[in-house]
Scaffold this motif. Structure first.
Motif, PDB file in Angstrom:
ATOM      1  N   CYS A   2       1.032  -1.175   0.034  1.00 36.24           N
ATOM      2  CA  CYS A   2      -0.062   0.020  -0.157  1.00 36.24           C
ATOM      3  C   CYS A   2       0.737   1.200   0.018  1.00 36.24           C
ATOM      4  CB  CYS A   2      -0.921   0.107   1.314  1.00 36.24           C
ATOM      5  SG  CYS A   2      -2.213  -1.315   1.369  1.00 36.24           S
ATOM      6  N   GLY A   3       0.128   2.385  -0.099  1.00 33.58           N
ATOM      7  CA  GLY A   3       0.969   3.560  -0.210  1.00 33.58           C
ATOM      8  C   GLY A   3       1.865   4.178   0.853  1.00 33.58           C
ATOM      9  N   GLY A   4       2.584   3.750   1.264  1.00 34.49           N
ATOM     10  CA  GLY A   4       3.595   4.141   2.484  1.00 34.49           C
ATOM     11  C   GLY A   4       5.063   4.078   2.084  1.00 34.49           C
ATOM     12  N   ARG A   5       5.726   4.728   2.695  1.00 35.94           N
ATOM     13  CA  ARG A   5       7.377   4.632   2.412  1.00 35.94           C
ATOM     14  C   ARG A   5       7.802   3.183   2.218  1.00 35.94           C
ATOM     15  NH1 ARG A   5       9.195   9.965   1.938  1.00 35.94           N
ATOM     16  NH2 ARG A   5       7.753  11.313   2.864  1.00 35.94           N
ATOM     17  N   THR A  22      -1.349  -1.230  -4.450  1.00 37.36           N
ATOM     18  CA  THR A  22      -2.348  -0.527  -4.669  1.00 37.36           C
ATOM     19  C   THR A  22      -1.643   0.718  -5.677  1.00 37.36           C
ATOM     20  OG1 THR A  22      -1.815   1.047  -2.786  1.00 37.36           O
ATOM     21  CG2 THR A  22      -3.171  -0.584  -2.490  1.00 37.36           C
ATOM     22  N   SER A  60      -1.765   3.794  -5.193  1.00 29.77           N
ATOM     23  CA  SER A  60      -1.029   4.862  -4.307  1.00 29.77           C
ATOM     24  C   SER A  60       0.581   4.196  -4.003  1.00 29.77           C
ATOM     25  CB  SER A  60      -1.668   5.212  -3.018  1.00 29.77           C
ATOM     26  OG  SER A  60      -2.612   5.933  -3.282  1.00 29.77           O
ATOM     27  N   LYS A  68       4.095   5.042  -6.424  1.00 31.17           N
ATOM     28  CA  LYS A  68       5.186   5.914  -6.507  1.00 31.17           C
ATOM     29  C   LYS A  68       6.252   5.750  -5.405  1.00 31.17           C
ATOM     30  CE  LYS A  68       2.248   8.799  -3.323  1.00 31.17           C
ATOM     31  NZ  LYS A  68       1.088   8.436  -3.653  1.00 31.17           N
ATOM     32  N   PHE A  69       6.221   4.819  -4.527  1.00 25.63           N
ATOM     33  CA  PHE A  69       7.209   4.409  -3.711  1.00 25.63           C
ATOM     34  C   PHE A  69       8.063   3.094  -4.222  1.00 25.63           C
ATOM     35  CE2 PHE A  69       3.750   6.057  -1.124  1.00 25.63           C
ATOM     36  CZ  PHE A  69       4.276   7.125  -0.443  1.00 25.63           C
ATOM     37  N   THR A  92      -1.729   0.455   4.631  1.00 30.63           N
ATOM     38  CA  THR A  92      -2.151   1.986   5.093  1.00 30.63           C
ATOM     39  C   THR A  92      -3.630   1.885   5.963  1.00 30.63           C
ATOM     40  OG1 THR A  92      -3.393   1.988   3.257  1.00 30.63           O
ATOM     41  CG2 THR A  92      -1.290   2.804   3.101  1.00 30.63           C
ATOM     42  N   PHE A  93      -3.384   2.939   6.776  1.00 36.15           N
ATOM     43  CA  PHE A  93      -4.985   3.271   7.443  1.00 36.15           C
ATOM     44  C   PHE A  93      -6.114   3.101   6.369  1.00 36.15           C
ATOM     45  CE2 PHE A  93      -7.810   6.832   8.375  1.00 36.15           C
ATOM     46  CZ  PHE A  93      -7.983   6.467   9.688  1.00 36.15           C
ATOM     47  N   ASN A  94      -5.813   3.752   5.332  1.00 42.54           N
ATOM     48  CA  ASN A  94      -7.033   3.607   4.087  1.00 42.54           C
ATOM     49  C   ASN A  94      -7.213   2.268   3.756  1.00 42.54           C
ATOM     50  OD1 ASN A  94      -8.598   4.969   1.954  1.00 42.54           O
ATOM     51  ND2 ASN A  94      -6.724   3.841   0.716  1.00 42.54           N
ATOM     52  N   THR A  95      -6.410   1.369   3.508  1.00 40.21           N
ATOM     53  CA  THR A  95      -6.670  -0.019   2.907  1.00 40.21           C
ATOM     54  C   THR A  95      -7.252  -0.848   4.011  1.00 40.21           C
ATOM     55  OG1 THR A  95      -5.202   0.003   1.099  1.00 40.21           O
ATOM     56  CG2 THR A  95      -5.430  -2.030   2.104  1.00 40.21           C
ATOM     57  N   THR A 108       0.361   0.602   9.087  1.00 39.75           N
ATOM     58  CA  THR A 108       1.350   1.642   9.357  1.00 39.75           C
ATOM     59  C   THR A 108       0.603   3.120   9.609  1.00 39.75           C
ATOM     60  OG1 THR A 108       1.772   1.962   7.107  1.00 39.75           O
ATOM     61  CG2 THR A 108       3.284   0.651   8.254  1.00 39.75           C
ATOM     62  N   PRO A 109      -0.386   3.219  10.279  1.00 38.05           N
ATOM     63  CA  PRO A 109      -1.124   4.431  10.475  1.00 38.05           C
ATOM     64  C   PRO A 109      -0.025   5.108  11.207  1.00 38.05           C
ATOM     65  CG  PRO A 109      -1.913   2.986  12.057  1.00 38.05           C
ATOM     66  CD  PRO A 109      -0.932   2.089  11.051  1.00 38.05           C
TER      67      PRO A 109
HETATM   68  C1  LIG Z   1       5.152  10.374   1.419  1.00 36.84           C
HETATM   69  C2  LIG Z   1       3.639   9.814   1.823  1.00 36.84           C
HETATM   70  C3  LIG Z   1       3.760   8.660   2.927  1.00 36.84           C
HETATM   71  C4  LIG Z   1       2.792   8.046   3.272  1.00 36.84           C
HETATM   72  N1  LIG Z   1       2.629   7.060   4.452  1.00 36.84           N
HETATM   73  C5  LIG Z   1       1.716   6.452   4.744  1.00 36.84           C
HETATM   74  C6  LIG Z   1       1.886   5.522   5.777  1.00 36.84           C
HETATM   75  O1  LIG Z   1       2.875   5.142   6.309  1.00 36.84           O
HETATM   76  N2  LIG Z   1       0.600   5.063   6.199  1.00 36.84           N
HETATM   77  C7  LIG Z   1      -0.532   5.237   5.924  1.00 36.84           C
HETATM   78  O2  LIG Z   1      -1.449   4.779   6.432  1.00 36.84           O
HETATM   79  N3  LIG Z   1      -0.613   6.386   4.914  1.00 36.84           N
HETATM   80  C8  LIG Z   1       0.451   6.929   4.476  1.00 36.84           C
HETATM   81  N4  LIG Z   1       0.335   7.981   3.416  1.00 36.84           N
HETATM   82  C9  LIG Z   1      -1.012   8.365   2.657  1.00 36.84           C
HETATM   83  C10 LIG Z   1      -1.434   7.171   1.937  1.00 36.84           C
HETATM   84  O3  LIG Z   1      -0.435   6.849   0.922  1.00 36.84           O
HETATM   85  C11 LIG Z   1      -2.701   7.342   1.297  1.00 36.84           C
HETATM   86  O4  LIG Z   1      -3.822   7.526   2.294  1.00 36.84           O
HETATM   87  C12 LIG Z   1      -3.384   6.656   0.175  1.00 36.84           C
HETATM   88  O5  LIG Z   1      -4.615   7.123  -0.129  1.00 36.84           O
HETATM   89  C13 LIG Z   1      -3.490   5.065   0.657  1.00 36.84           C
HETATM   90  O6  LIG Z   1      -3.869   4.626  -0.560  1.00 36.84           O
HETATM   91  P1  LIG Z   1      -3.940   2.825  -0.471  1.00 36.84           P
HETATM   92  O7  LIG Z   1      -4.455   2.470   0.823  1.00 36.84           O
HETATM   93  O8  LIG Z   1      -4.744   2.435  -1.771  1.00 36.84           O
HETATM   94  O9  LIG Z   1      -2.293   2.322  -0.672  1.00 36.84           O
HETATM   95  C14 LIG Z   1       1.512   8.388   2.938  1.00 36.84           C
HETATM   96  C15 LIG Z   1       1.210   9.327   1.823  1.00 36.84           C
HETATM   97  C16 LIG Z   1       2.667   9.848   1.504  1.00 36.84           C
HETATM   98  C17 LIG Z   1       2.485  10.931   0.318  1.00 36.84           C
END
Ligand SMILES: Cc1cc2nc3c(=O)[nH]c(=O)nc-3n(C[C@H](O)[C@H](O)[C@H](O)COP(=O)(O)O)c2cc1C
Length: 187
Positions: free
Chosen positions: A14-17, A41, A43, A46-47, A86-89, A121-122
């Protein structure tokens, strides 16, 4: 379905570092005896270095549903690891939403009773959100193994930046995945 005698592990990013650090983890899972594929995902892309992961696994990193007439290029997984989750997923999975390929596969895995280990990783603020706490409770009650315990695995603070990736518990995830390997190969 095993490939060349190896059970198939789907690693979902998912979208985190920490998604940037997946190649080393995937290599460890391969050494542990898994045939690994990676799903992201949108998101997460990009990582990630998707070319490096495709070379490592022999499978393209999938992030979107295929067209009806396209072949299914990924093998059928026996187990899933969500790293990072992620929190989102986490919240969408608990709600049964399927608006990404990753969620669709994870929801099917819950329905089929397949093992799932997730590392949420919220940040510390999001971890206290009532919806997230309810999601953690629901997913655990459905058998999802969530490596979520802020006393044991400290969470990032909001806007922590790149050092947040250093908090990710890769070593403990490898340990948990090793137990999964033993359970899956014995099954
Ligand atoms: C640089 C960066 C780091 C992020 N790190 C996190 C993270 O560690 N945990 C998290 O829940 N969301 C993080 N986010 C926010 C998620 O990328 C965002 O909520 C995204 O919609 C998640 O989509 P996904 O659940 O489909 O991957 C980060 C965003 C950015 C730009």
């Amino acid at each position: 379905m095993p490939i060349d005698g190896q059970p198939v592990l789907c690693v979902v990013a998912c979208g985190g570092r920490p998604a940037a650090d997946l190649p080393a983890f995937v290599a460890q899972m391969q050494t542990a005896g898994w045939h690994v594929c990676v799903v992201a995902t949108p998101s997460a892309l990009k990582f990630m270095d998707c070319d490096a992961l495709a070379t490592l696994t022999g499978h393209a990193v999938r992030y979107d549903y295929k067209q009806p007439d396209e072949p299914d290029v990924l093998p059928q997984p026996e187990a899933f690891i969500i790293a990072p989750a992620t929190f989102n997923t986490i919240n969408k999975m608990a709600a049964g939403a399927s608006d990404t390929l990753a969620l669709g596969m994870l929801n099917e895995a819950i329905g089929m009773g397949l093992p799932i280990i997730a590392v949420p990783t919220p940040n510390v603020a999001l971890a206290r959100h009532p919806a997230f706490q309810a999601s953690v409770k629901a997913l655990r009650s459905w058998g999802v193994d969530l490596m979520f315990d802020p006393d044991r695995w400290p969470l990032p603070t909001p806007n922590m930046g790149p050092p947040a990736a250093g908090l990710f518990p890769w070593a403990d995830l490898v340990h948990a995945a090793t137990a999964l390997t033993e359970a899956t190969t014995k099954a």
